[in-house]
Scaffold this motif. Structure first.
Motif, short mmCIF file in Angstrom:
data_model
loop_
_atom_site.label_atom_id
_atom_site.label_comp_id
_atom_site.label_asym_id
_atom_site.label_seq_id
_atom_site.Cartn_x
_atom_site.Cartn_y
_atom_site.Cartn_z
N MET A 77 0.81 -1.22 0.00
CA MET A 77 0.00 0.00 0.00
C MET A 77 0.84 1.27 0.00
O MET A 77 0.45 2.29 -0.56
CB MET A 77 -0.93 -0.02 1.21
CG MET A 77 -2.03 -1.08 1.10
SD MET A 77 -2.84 -1.45 2.68
CE MET A 77 -3.63 0.11 3.04
N SER A 78 2.01 1.22 0.60
CA SER A 78 2.84 2.42 0.76
C SER A 78 3.69 2.72 -0.47
O SER A 78 4.40 1.84 -0.97
CB SER A 78 3.77 2.23 1.96
OG SER A 78 4.79 3.21 1.95
N PRO A 79 3.68 3.97 -0.95
CA PRO A 79 4.57 4.33 -2.05
C PRO A 79 6.04 4.34 -1.66
O PRO A 79 6.92 4.35 -2.52
CB PRO A 79 4.10 5.73 -2.45
CG PRO A 79 3.40 6.27 -1.26
CD PRO A 79 2.81 5.09 -0.55
N GLU A 111 -5.41 10.65 4.53
CA GLU A 111 -6.29 10.87 3.38
C GLU A 111 -6.41 9.60 2.53
O GLU A 111 -7.50 9.29 2.02
CB GLU A 111 -5.76 12.04 2.53
CG GLU A 111 -5.90 13.41 3.17
CD GLU A 111 -4.98 13.61 4.38
OE1 GLU A 111 -3.89 12.98 4.42
OE2 GLU A 111 -5.36 14.39 5.28
N ASP A 112 -5.30 8.87 2.38
CA ASP A 112 -5.36 7.60 1.66
C ASP A 112 -6.25 6.61 2.39
O ASP A 112 -7.01 5.85 1.77
CB ASP A 112 -3.95 7.01 1.51
CG ASP A 112 -3.07 7.82 0.59
OD1 ASP A 112 -3.52 8.16 -0.51
OD2 ASP A 112 -1.92 8.09 0.97
N SER A 113 -6.15 6.60 3.72
CA SER A 113 -6.95 5.66 4.51
C SER A 113 -8.44 5.97 4.39
O SER A 113 -9.27 5.05 4.31
CB SER A 113 -6.52 5.71 5.97
OG SER A 113 -5.21 5.18 6.10
N ILE A 114 -8.78 7.24 4.37
CA ILE A 114 -10.19 7.62 4.19
C ILE A 114 -10.68 7.21 2.81
O ILE A 114 -11.78 6.66 2.66
CB ILE A 114 -10.36 9.13 4.43
CG1 ILE A 114 -10.13 9.45 5.92
CG2 ILE A 114 -11.75 9.60 3.98
CD1 ILE A 114 -10.07 10.93 6.23
N ARG A 115 -9.84 7.42 1.83
CA ARG A 115 -10.20 7.01 0.46
C ARG A 115 -10.41 5.50 0.41
O ARG A 115 -11.38 5.01 -0.21
CB ARG A 115 -9.09 7.43 -0.51
CG ARG A 115 -9.34 7.08 -1.97
CD ARG A 115 -8.18 7.57 -2.84
NE ARG A 115 -8.37 7.17 -4.23
CZ ARG A 115 -7.48 7.43 -5.20
NH1 ARG A 115 -6.35 8.08 -4.91
NH2 ARG A 115 -7.71 7.03 -6.44
N ILE A 137 -5.58 -1.59 9.46
CA ILE A 137 -4.62 -0.83 8.65
C ILE A 137 -3.85 0.14 9.54
O ILE A 137 -4.27 0.46 10.65
CB ILE A 137 -5.30 -0.04 7.51
CG1 ILE A 137 -6.24 1.04 8.08
CG2 ILE A 137 -6.00 -0.95 6.54
CD1 ILE A 137 -6.70 2.06 7.05
N SER A 138 -2.73 0.59 9.03
CA SER A 138 -2.04 1.74 9.60
C SER A 138 -2.58 2.97 8.87
O SER A 138 -2.34 3.14 7.67
CB SER A 138 -0.53 1.63 9.41
OG SER A 138 0.02 0.67 10.28
N ALA A 139 -3.32 3.81 9.60
CA ALA A 139 -3.99 4.94 8.95
C ALA A 139 -3.01 5.95 8.39
O ALA A 139 -3.34 6.69 7.47
CB ALA A 139 -4.93 5.62 9.94
#
Length: 429
Positions: free
Chosen positions: A223-225, A283-287, A266-268
């Protein structure tokens, strides 16, 4: 004399007295704070909003749980926790944090889990399991034997030459094994591993499954860039980096009953915003959260961090609870129905109460100067989650649920065998 019969717990494969209602149940839920009101998730109902968070014990034998795990987990069922989640359990043989992690990659690992499940159910309690893969943080020694991240060699049961990651980027140069980027075939094996482990979890009788997508383990790495620099379908964009997660969700959802809830941790945030470089953010977690109900996820367990040693966290008692609250509020604003779990530093009754409290209620407990006003407004918080997950507090205090009930003035059922041990009404503890 049927009225004095010491009835057996229904469905248990051994004799134990029935607990009806289960310990931890509010005797008058209508007047209890939200913390002690039942919650229905699909066909699962838990009698209060406490959840024992998964806690690695590093004590399994080739992935098989032992008598230690039975003793560790059974005390939560006895003491009235709404739901206990078994520690991170690897879906593949190379997916443990240590060689002594819980596993569910082969059928022989079902039986010791089923024994624990059967006991929890005999007490009228619910139990789940967390499934995951440690990724580049795998093949280390238990933390009491060596510094965090010390590699477990083959001599000590490790697999340092077969540690997986999204892009082959090590956690640190001086710790952990050097990982290799998974191939397309590895991804297929991993997704199948999640599905097969979920099927075994159903066979063991678990009430729910949680997918571990947090704390820098393999799904987080995708998930992480920062840790995902792939150029195939599983890298690049948000859609690419979350593709593995959604493949895993689909594989698990396909083999579990429609009536069974599915959780995701998840790690938010990675807490790497200070670098100015792309990272996984709130913001990614909300998406992501907005997409989960359609994929079949019922509850999002909001944790944070764990993917980079350069993370900068402003630590305070609500630093993770606040993240959960922000995700929950964003979902509510759009009318999206997804339950939220809050974790971290939940160590007392009032904090647990205020996190999940909904609406306004009558004062609970004594009416004197020590009365607890059971309103979210008095606590200074809006509702931030639907359940609270605690780990270390349950290690310190297995009776945390019963003690919290007493401190909040809520009468709850105790285990029948402990009925003489309850505190006197109004007693300071």
């Amino acid at each position: 004399m049927a009225s004095v019969e010491n009835k057996a717990a229904p469905g248990a494969p051994f004799y134990t007295p029935a607990q009806d209602p289960p310990a931890g149940t509010a005797l008058d839920p209508a007047t209890a704070p939200t913390l002690f009101q039942p919650l229905k998730i699909r066909d699962l109902t838990i009698q209060n909003r406490f959840i024992v968070s998964p806690m690695c014990q590093y004590s399994a034998d080739d992935g098989h749980l032992t008598e230690w795990h039975f003793a560790h987990l059974s005390k939560y069922a006895i003491h009235g926790v709404g739901l206990t989640i078994v520690e991170a359990t690897s879906v593949l043989s190379n997916g443990g944090i240590t060689p002594h992690d819980s596993g569910l990659w082969k059928d022989s690992q079902i039986a010791p889990l089923k024994r624990i499940v059967d006991f929890a159910h005999s007490q009228g309690q619910k139990i789940g399991i967390q499934l995951g893969h440690a990724g580049r943080k795998a093949s280390t020694l238990p933390p009491w034997l060596a510094h965090h991240g010390t590699v477990a060699s083959k001599e000590h049961g490790g697999w340092p030459d077969n540690v997986w990651s999204a892009s082959g980027i090590p956690v640190a140069e001086d710790k952990y094994a050097r990982p290799k980027a998974v191939t397309a075939e590895d991804i297929k094996e991993l997704v199948k591993g999640f599905g097969d482990a979920a099927r075994r979890a159903v066979e063991a009788g678990f009430d729910t499954i949680e997918i571990h997508g947090a704390h820098g383990y393999l799904i987080t790495e995708f998930m992480s860039p920062i840790t995902n620099q792939r150029t195939d379908a599983y890298g690049g964009s948000f859609e690419g980096r979350t593709r593995l997660l959604f493949d895993v969700i689909a594989a698990v959802r396909e083999v579990i009953p429609a009536s069974m809830p599915l959780f995701l941790r998840i790690s938010a945030t990675e807490w790497m915003e200070h670098t100015g470089e792309p990272s996984w953010t709130l913001e990614d977690s909300i998406r992501l959260a907005k997409l989960l109900p359609a994929a079949g996820v019922d509850l999002l367990d909001v944790s944070s961090g764990g993917n980079n040693e350069a993370q900068k966290i402003n630590v305070h008692p609500y630093y993770q609870v606040d993240l959960a609250g922000k995700v929950r509020e964003a979902l509510r604003q759009e009318g999206i129905d997804l339950l939220i779990g809050a974790v971290g530093f939940i160590t007392n009754a009032e904090m647990a109460r205020s996190i999940v409290q909904e609406g306004k209620k009558e004062a609970i407990g004594s009416k004197g100067p020590d009365a607890i006003e059971d309103t979210a407004e008095v606590a200074g918080h809006v509702t931030k989650a639907d359940v609270v997950l605690a780990a270390r507090q349950f290690l310190r205090e297995p009776e945390f649920v019963l003690r919290s009930a007493h401190q909040l003035g809520v009468e709850v059922q105790w285990p029948n065998q402990y009925h003489r041990a309850g505190w006197r009404k109004g007693e300071k503890i």
